[in-house]
Every structure is written in C-alpha cells, then in structure tokens.
Write a protein that holds these residues in place. Sequence first.
Motif, PDB file in Angstrom:
ATOM      1  N   TYR A  78       0.840  -1.196   0.000  1.00  0.00           N
ATOM      2  CA  TYR A  78       0.000   0.000   0.000  1.00  0.00           C
ATOM      3  C   TYR A  78       0.879   1.252   0.000  1.00  0.00           C
ATOM      4  O   TYR A  78       0.623   2.209  -0.740  1.00  0.00           O
ATOM      5  CB  TYR A  78      -0.874   0.009   1.254  1.00  0.00           C
ATOM      6  CG  TYR A  78      -2.366  -0.015   1.034  1.00  0.00           C
ATOM      7  CD1 TYR A  78      -3.151  -0.986   1.637  1.00  0.00           C
ATOM      8  CD2 TYR A  78      -3.006   0.954   0.261  1.00  0.00           C
ATOM      9  CE1 TYR A  78      -4.524  -1.005   1.474  1.00  0.00           C
ATOM     10  CE2 TYR A  78      -4.371   0.927   0.086  1.00  0.00           C
ATOM     11  CZ  TYR A  78      -5.139  -0.044   0.696  1.00  0.00           C
ATOM     12  OH  TYR A  78      -6.490  -0.051   0.519  1.00  0.00           O
ATOM     13  N   LEU A  79       1.885   1.253   0.867  1.00  0.00           N
ATOM     14  CA  LEU A  79       2.742   2.427   0.990  1.00  0.00           C
ATOM     15  C   LEU A  79       3.465   2.728  -0.317  1.00  0.00           C
ATOM     16  O   LEU A  79       3.540   3.884  -0.740  1.00  0.00           O
ATOM     17  CB  LEU A  79       3.757   2.225   2.123  1.00  0.00           C
ATOM     18  CG  LEU A  79       4.755   3.365   2.344  1.00  0.00           C
ATOM     19  CD1 LEU A  79       4.038   4.671   2.677  1.00  0.00           C
ATOM     20  CD2 LEU A  79       5.730   2.986   3.462  1.00  0.00           C
ATOM     21  N   ARG A  80       3.992   1.700  -0.975  1.00  0.00           N
ATOM     22  CA  ARG A  80       4.670   1.919  -2.252  1.00  0.00           C
ATOM     23  C   ARG A  80       3.716   2.505  -3.283  1.00  0.00           C
ATOM     24  O   ARG A  80       4.067   3.430  -4.020  1.00  0.00           O
ATOM     25  CB  ARG A  80       5.271   0.606  -2.761  1.00  0.00           C
ATOM     26  CG  ARG A  80       6.586   0.235  -2.092  1.00  0.00           C
ATOM     27  CD  ARG A  80       7.282  -0.896  -2.828  1.00  0.00           C
ATOM     28  NE  ARG A  80       6.545  -2.150  -2.672  1.00  0.00           N
ATOM     29  CZ  ARG A  80       6.720  -2.992  -1.667  1.00  0.00           C
ATOM     30  NH1 ARG A  80       7.585  -2.722  -0.702  1.00  0.00           N
ATOM     31  NH2 ARG A  80       6.026  -4.121  -1.611  1.00  0.00           N
ATOM     32  N   PHE A  81       2.502   1.961  -3.330  1.00  0.00           N
ATOM     33  CA  PHE A  81       1.498   2.475  -4.262  1.00  0.00           C
ATOM     34  C   PHE A  81       1.173   3.936  -3.948  1.00  0.00           C
ATOM     35  O   PHE A  81       1.091   4.775  -4.863  1.00  0.00           O
ATOM     36  CB  PHE A  81       0.236   1.614  -4.178  1.00  0.00           C
ATOM     37  CG  PHE A  81      -0.947   2.188  -4.919  1.00  0.00           C
ATOM     38  CD1 PHE A  81      -0.990   2.170  -6.301  1.00  0.00           C
ATOM     39  CD2 PHE A  81      -2.013   2.747  -4.229  1.00  0.00           C
ATOM     40  CE1 PHE A  81      -2.077   2.692  -6.988  1.00  0.00           C
ATOM     41  CE2 PHE A  81      -3.093   3.270  -4.899  1.00  0.00           C
ATOM     42  CZ  PHE A  81      -3.132   3.242  -6.286  1.00  0.00           C
ATOM     43  N   CYS A  82       1.004   4.255  -2.671  1.00  0.00           N
ATOM     44  CA  CYS A  82       0.696   5.632  -2.288  1.00  0.00           C
ATOM     45  C   CYS A  82       1.789   6.589  -2.742  1.00  0.00           C
ATOM     46  O   CYS A  82       1.512   7.672  -3.274  1.00  0.00           O
ATOM     47  CB  CYS A  82       0.527   5.726  -0.774  1.00  0.00           C
ATOM     48  SG  CYS A  82      -0.954   4.918  -0.114  1.00  0.00           S
ATOM     49  N   GLY A  83       3.035   6.186  -2.531  1.00  0.00           N
ATOM     50  CA  GLY A  83       4.143   7.038  -2.959  1.00  0.00           C
ATOM     51  C   GLY A  83       4.147   7.268  -4.453  1.00  0.00           C
ATOM     52  O   GLY A  83       4.365   8.395  -4.924  1.00  0.00           O
ATOM     53  N   GLU A  84       3.884   6.221  -5.220  1.00  0.00           N
ATOM     54  CA  GLU A  84       3.826   6.346  -6.678  1.00  0.00           C
ATOM     55  C   GLU A  84       2.730   7.321  -7.099  1.00  0.00           C
ATOM     56  O   GLU A  84       2.923   8.159  -7.991  1.00  0.00           O
ATOM     57  CB  GLU A  84       3.579   4.977  -7.306  1.00  0.00           C
ATOM     58  CG  GLU A  84       4.746   4.014  -7.191  1.00  0.00           C
ATOM     59  CD  GLU A  84       4.374   2.598  -7.601  1.00  0.00           C
ATOM     60  OE1 GLU A  84       3.200   2.386  -7.989  1.00  0.00           O
ATOM     61  OE2 GLU A  84       5.244   1.712  -7.517  1.00  0.00           O
ATOM     62  N   MET A  85       1.574   7.223  -6.470  1.00  0.00           N
ATOM     63  CA  MET A  85       0.445   8.079  -6.849  1.00  0.00           C
ATOM     64  C   MET A  85       0.659   9.532  -6.434  1.00  0.00           C
ATOM     65  O   MET A  85       0.337  10.460  -7.184  1.00  0.00           O
ATOM     66  CB  MET A  85      -0.854   7.536  -6.237  1.00  0.00           C
ATOM     67  CG  MET A  85      -1.320   6.215  -6.829  1.00  0.00           C
ATOM     68  SD  MET A  85      -1.722   6.326  -8.606  1.00  0.00           S
ATOM     69  CE  MET A  85      -0.214   5.681  -9.352  1.00  0.00           C
ATOM     70  N   LEU A  86       1.222   9.759  -5.262  1.00  0.00           N
ATOM     71  CA  LEU A  86       1.508  11.130  -4.850  1.00  0.00           C
ATOM     72  C   LEU A  86       2.539  11.763  -5.772  1.00  0.00           C
ATOM     73  O   LEU A  86       2.419  12.931  -6.148  1.00  0.00           O
ATOM     74  CB  LEU A  86       1.993  11.157  -3.401  1.00  0.00           C
ATOM     75  CG  LEU A  86       0.938  10.834  -2.339  1.00  0.00           C
ATOM     76  CD1 LEU A  86       1.592  10.723  -0.973  1.00  0.00           C
ATOM     77  CD2 LEU A  86      -0.171  11.880  -2.315  1.00  0.00           C
ATOM     78  N   ASN A  87       3.540  10.997  -6.151  1.00  0.00           N
ATOM     79  CA  ASN A  87       4.545  11.513  -7.091  1.00  0.00           C
ATOM     80  C   ASN A  87       3.939  11.779  -8.465  1.00  0.00           C
ATOM     81  O   ASN A  87       4.413  12.663  -9.193  1.00  0.00           O
ATOM     82  CB  ASN A  87       5.703  10.529  -7.208  1.00  0.00           C
ATOM     83  CG  ASN A  87       6.629  10.567  -6.014  1.00  0.00           C
ATOM     84  OD1 ASN A  87       6.768  11.601  -5.362  1.00  0.00           O
ATOM     85  ND2 ASN A  87       7.264   9.434  -5.707  1.00  0.00           N
ATOM     86  N   ALA A  88       2.894  11.035  -8.823  1.00  0.00           N
ATOM     87  CA  ALA A  88       2.260  11.209 -10.134  1.00  0.00           C
ATOM     88  C   ALA A  88       1.310  12.399 -10.164  1.00  0.00           C
ATOM     89  O   ALA A  88       0.919  12.856 -11.238  1.00  0.00           O
ATOM     90  CB  ALA A  88       1.509   9.935 -10.518  1.00  0.00           C
ATOM     91  N   GLY A  89       0.922  12.910  -8.991  1.00  0.00           N
ATOM     92  CA  GLY A  89       0.033  14.068  -8.973  1.00  0.00           C
ATOM     93  C   GLY A  89      -1.192  13.945  -8.097  1.00  0.00           C
ATOM     94  O   GLY A  89      -2.007  14.868  -8.028  1.00  0.00           O
ATOM     95  N   ALA A  90      -1.373  12.819  -7.408  1.00  0.00           N
ATOM     96  CA  ALA A  90      -2.504  12.667  -6.496  1.00  0.00           C
ATOM     97  C   ALA A  90      -2.295  13.526  -5.254  1.00  0.00           C
ATOM     98  O   ALA A  90      -1.160  13.853  -4.884  1.00  0.00           O
ATOM     99  CB  ALA A  90      -2.677  11.204  -6.099  1.00  0.00           C
ATOM    100  N   ASP A  91      -3.412  13.878  -4.599  1.00  0.00           N
ATOM    101  CA  ASP A  91      -3.353  14.671  -3.368  1.00  0.00           C
ATOM    102  C   ASP A  91      -3.659  13.853  -2.125  1.00  0.00           C
ATOM    103  O   ASP A  91      -3.275  14.234  -1.019  1.00  0.00           O
ATOM    104  CB  ASP A  91      -4.354  15.836  -3.449  1.00  0.00           C
ATOM    105  CG  ASP A  91      -4.031  16.778  -4.581  1.00  0.00           C
ATOM    106  OD1 ASP A  91      -2.957  17.404  -4.545  1.00  0.00           O
ATOM    107  OD2 ASP A  91      -4.842  16.878  -5.523  1.00  0.00           O
TER     108      ASP A  91
END
Length: 265
Positions: A78-91
């Motif tokens: 989950y944490l890895r996915f969250c980091g990827e999404m925040l880096n991609a532009g998620a808030d």
Amino acid sequence: MTGQRPTVADLLGAKGKRQMTMLRYFSLDEAAAAEAAGIDIASVPPDLVAHSRYRDVAPSVFSMTGKTHLDYGSADEYLRFCGEMLNAGADALYCSSSMQTVEYLAREHIPIVGHVGIVPARATWTGGFRAVGRDAETAIRVYEECKAYQEAGAIAVEIEVVPDEVARAISERLDILLWSMGSGAGCDAQYLFAEDILGEGKTRVPRHAKIYRNFAAEYERLQNERVAAFKEYVADVESGAFPEPGHLVGMKDGEFEKFLDGIGG
C-alpha cells in the motif's frame, strides 16, 4: 474551488464553513469539465491521475485516488502504491484496509481517506448495498469507526448512505472531514458520480444521485448519426460518388505518359 489547488491543510481549515463539491470521474474530458465548473474534490482512477495530461486539464482539483485493500497483500505494498500516486500528482489516497494500515500510512505522512457506511469492498458485513446506521446501535458503530479513522490519522472519510441526522451529528463532533455520498448536507462535501449527474444510461440510478443531463439520449443520437454517416459512405463508394477529384492527387503534365513508357506502355 478554482485557481490554486487546495492543500490538505486548506480542506481541514474549511471544515464547517461551506459545502464542497466532489465527483468521481473517469476521463480527461470529465476532468477538464470539473476544472471549468469549479469542482473542489475528485475521486480519480490511478491511471487517470497518473496520465501525463491530467494536471494540465485539472490543475486545481484536489484529487484522491486508490484501490481497495483487496488489491494489496501488505501495508508495505500500500505504501509503495501511495508514494507512486503522490509523485504522479494525487493529493490523497483512498484506503479501505484495517485501521492498523491506515495508521501505518498516516505515520508516513500519506493523506488517507477512509470509508464508512456502505463500503463496496466490505458490504457483505453490513448486509449488502443498503443504508447503514438506521438504528442507534449501527449508528453508534458508524460514529466509532469515523472516530477511529480520525485517531488513526486519516484526513477524511467517505460516509455513504448513512441517515442525514447521524452523519451531521458525527461531523459536528469530529475534526476529520466527512464526504457525503447520500448522507445529507451536514457533512463537508457532497459526492456524486459524474455518470449519474450526466445520465449516462445505467439501468438503475442510486437514490442519492441526481441526473442533470441526459447523455444516454445524446449518445443514442450520436450513434444513429454514426450509422447514417457510414451508410452514406457505403452508398457513395458503391455509386462511384466517392472519391471525387478533390480527394485525389494528380501527376505533373506529361509525367503519366513517361510512366506508361517506363512500364512498357
């Protein structure tokens, strides 16, 4: 909310001051329309929020993405996915996993959004897709779950199909943001699916939704026009009406004769 994209602190600071708007959408066209309309918050599929053009078309929409806990085997995944999404532009990131996972992610400074009431990934535990919290016992459990999300460090909770008075009382008692899907105006944001607002032809529209346009009829009209255009094309080809001279390129003067000589007449 137009202009600069709000931060988590901005949203938390606006609690109790006004009703925000929230959409679930699935395309760049819908994202651009949400931006132009002044939508505050969006729930966006991971592939859309990570699209190279997403922030070009929706620069100021606070955008949450995520997957359910059924897609992950561990909090670390989950944490890895969250980091990827925040880096991609998620808030912010949606999380339907345990409070232990929510707390783990929040400690890593991931803005987490939980889910109470009807939670599709857990609906069997609450009796399927029906309202939750219609009696005091289940309403108390909804409150306790929202409070647990707050204590775990989440920034917000989707509260889905819970009685208005229950959602309002919970929102008044907690600092966490409550985003209402069918749970009344006592929360911090109203949340609908774009496909319901646009009337895109689903067989059953949820009770909590409101249709503002009839896209199903427009899609049918466009499909009829598509078929008609294709039929006209077929007829033109069969009759020789297409292609016309204007659709073709020609040779320079005298070049065709040279061509014929070159291939043996």
